[in-house]
Enzyme design. Structure first.
Site, PDB file in Angstrom:
ATOM      1  N   ASP A 125     -37.746  18.773  21.784  1.00 40.70           N
ATOM      2  CA  ASP A 125     -38.625  19.696  22.494  1.00 40.70           C
ATOM      3  C   ASP A 125     -39.008  19.131  23.855  1.00 40.70           C
ATOM      4  OD1 ASP A 125     -40.635  22.117  22.260  1.00 40.70           O
ATOM      5  OD2 ASP A 125     -41.787  20.419  23.047  1.00 40.70           O
ATOM      6  N   TYR A 128     -42.735  19.209  32.484  1.00 33.41           N
ATOM      7  CA  TYR A 128     -42.850  17.782  32.186  1.00 33.41           C
ATOM      8  C   TYR A 128     -42.168  16.979  33.283  1.00 33.41           C
ATOM      9  CZ  TYR A 128     -44.066  19.317  27.420  1.00 33.41           C
ATOM     10  OH  TYR A 128     -44.649  19.918  26.327  1.00 33.41           O
ATOM     11  N   SER A 158     -46.656  28.983  22.921  1.00 32.14           N
ATOM     12  CA  SER A 158     -47.379  27.720  22.768  1.00 32.14           C
ATOM     13  C   SER A 158     -48.832  27.912  23.147  1.00 32.14           C
ATOM     14  CB  SER A 158     -46.746  26.631  23.648  1.00 32.14           C
ATOM     15  OG  SER A 158     -47.472  25.406  23.559  1.00 32.14           O
ATOM     16  N   GLN A 177     -46.474  26.806  19.274  1.00 34.38           N
ATOM     17  CA  GLN A 177     -46.582  25.357  19.416  1.00 34.38           C
ATOM     18  C   GLN A 177     -48.011  24.988  19.823  1.00 34.38           C
ATOM     19  OE1 GLN A 177     -44.789  21.862  22.244  1.00 34.38           O
ATOM     20  NE2 GLN A 177     -43.288  23.242  21.325  1.00 34.38           N
ATOM     21  N   TRP A 187     -47.833  19.822  18.267  1.00 31.40           N
ATOM     22  CA  TRP A 187     -47.792  18.659  19.130  1.00 31.40           C
ATOM     23  C   TRP A 187     -49.047  17.815  18.913  1.00 31.40           C
ATOM     24  CZ3 TRP A 187     -51.412  18.127  23.207  1.00 31.40           C
ATOM     25  CH2 TRP A 187     -52.090  19.287  23.586  1.00 31.40           C
ATOM     26  N   ALA A 219     -52.776  12.583  17.574  1.00 25.02           N
ATOM     27  CA  ALA A 219     -53.879  12.695  18.535  1.00 25.02           C
ATOM     28  C   ALA A 219     -53.714  11.729  19.698  1.00 25.02           C
ATOM     29  CB  ALA A 219     -55.222  12.472  17.832  1.00 25.02           C
ATOM     30  N   GLY A 234     -43.633  11.776  20.015  1.00 21.45           N
ATOM     31  CA  GLY A 234     -43.135  11.202  21.259  1.00 21.45           C
ATOM     32  C   GLY A 234     -43.170   9.689  21.127  1.00 21.45           C
ATOM     33  N   GLN A 239     -41.363   2.931  17.707  1.00 23.62           N
ATOM     34  CA  GLN A 239     -42.335   3.967  17.382  1.00 23.62           C
ATOM     35  C   GLN A 239     -41.648   5.160  16.732  1.00 23.62           C
ATOM     36  OE1 GLN A 239     -43.915   4.458  21.362  1.00 23.62           O
ATOM     37  NE2 GLN A 239     -45.819   3.404  20.837  1.00 23.62           N
ATOM     38  N   ASN A 260     -42.408   6.602  12.989  1.00 21.58           N
ATOM     39  CA  ASN A 260     -42.887   7.973  12.800  1.00 21.58           C
ATOM     40  C   ASN A 260     -42.012   8.799  11.870  1.00 21.58           C
ATOM     41  OD1 ASN A 260     -44.958   7.370  14.573  1.00 21.58           O
ATOM     42  ND2 ASN A 260     -44.116   8.513  16.284  1.00 21.58           N
TER      43      ASN A 260
END
Length: 336
Positions: free
Chosen positions: A49, A54, A151, A177, A205, A209, A285, A291, A295
């Site tokens: 995504d 961005y 979104s 989203q 998303w 947090a 992300g 990471q 995840n």
């Protein structure tokens, strides 16, 4: 990796999606970004995504290069349109002009002939919704977009779009989203019931947090080096939470629960999001490949009801639930 249908559509996506908001094209070097994408692919992630805004298009370019050479039919590539992409009065919003031009530019930057999902990044109060829906429908009929989503739309806005689609014979939106995590649950009271009834899936998303739910931020301590909270370009996205010492103390109390479940804090947070039956995927992300690898281990994890109840008890009044907190800009002329 586990997979789910995107709402009631026939499109199957990985329940962990990789997103490159903030990171690609701005926060991390391209070599690191490519390594993160590779880690996601190696872990079985097929859903990626992004959005035109961005890093003002750079994130799409970086993702396109990172995915080059992969079998296109084995991937689901999502992007979005709404936010300003230039100084012009038509370089923003959900007018037909901006949607069509935005799609063409996103396809070019991503190096693909089509988008699996194209999403309205916010609701546009200045453009007739019929115009917006017809522009998306035209992209679908041209084969440049396979599915359409939104979104951060409110429940009544989603219902209006569905009504227009039905009346005009357009394809219905299949996804929303929103931001959604243990402490931000504003979609639960209104958006989720509408979407469950109408067959729309959530692609959420910020499931951790912005890193706050990993426990990396401590009360009274500076944000750790390399974190979003320590980066001047991105710290404002998490400032309200990282400066809320009561919240940070409560997050620290979740650490024994994660340990009991054999999960990292990030895995606990993502698994919590995925337990909602209306969630089709959680977007993660990363600024480092490790990471990503951590995840994705949340895929397929089932949290028992007793654990979830303990989480709710600890977080208490730190949880935000007000549906009115989902809002879009009322005047797109002043954006940017």
């Amino acid at each position: 990796m586990e997979f789910r249908h995107l709402g009631n559509s026939g499109l199957v996506i990985s329940e962990i999606a990789y997103g490159n908001w903030i990171t690609h094209g701005s926060q991390v070097e391209e070599e690191t970004a490519a390594a993160c994408v590779r880690a996601a692919l190696d872990a079985g992630v097929t859903t990626f995504d992004t959005a035109d805004v961005y890093a003002q298009g750079k994130a799409e370019e970086v993702l396109g290069r990172a995915l080059k050479g992969e079998r296109r039919d084995g991937l689901e590539i999502f992007s979005k349109v709404f936010w300003p992409m230039g100084e012009g009065k038509n370089d923003r919003g959900l007018s037909r002009k901006h949607i069509i031009r935005g799609a063409e530019d996103s396809l070019r930057r991503l190096g693909t002939d089509y988008l699996d999902l194209y999403q309205a990044h916010r609701f546009d109060y200045t453009t007739p919704l019929e115009e917006t829906m017809r522009a998306f429908e035209d992209l679908v009929r041209q084969g440049k977009v396979l599915y359409v989503g939104v979104s951060e739309w409110r429940a009544e806005e989603i219902e209006r779009a569905l009504k227009i689609a039905d009346e005009m014979g357009f394809d219905r939106i299949v996804s929303n989203q929103p931001q959604y995590n243990m402490v931000w649950r504003v979609i639960e009271s209104e958006v989720v019931p509408v979407c469950e009834r109408e067959g729309i899936g959530q692609i959420v998303w910020s499931p951790i947090a912005g890193g706050v739910l990993t426990g990396k931020y401590r009360p009274g301590q500076a944000a750790p080096s390399g974190s979003r909270g320590a980066d001047p370009k991105s710290s404002h996205f998490v400032k309200d939470m990282t400066e809320d010492e009561a919240l940070l103390r409560k997050v620290a109390e979740l650490e024994p629960l994660a340990a009991e479940a054999g999960l990292s804090m990030a895995q606990l947070a993502i698994a919590w999001v995925l337990r909602n039956r209306n969630v089709s995927a959680a977007i993660v992300g990363a600024s480092r490949p490790e990471q990503v690898r951590d995840n994705v281990e949340a895929a397929g994890v089932t949290l028992d009801d007793a654990l979830v109840a303990r989480i709710d008890e600890i977080l208490g009044d730190s949880v935000r639930r007000d549906a009115a907190l989902t809002r879009s800009p009322e005047d797109i002329r002043n954006l940017g």
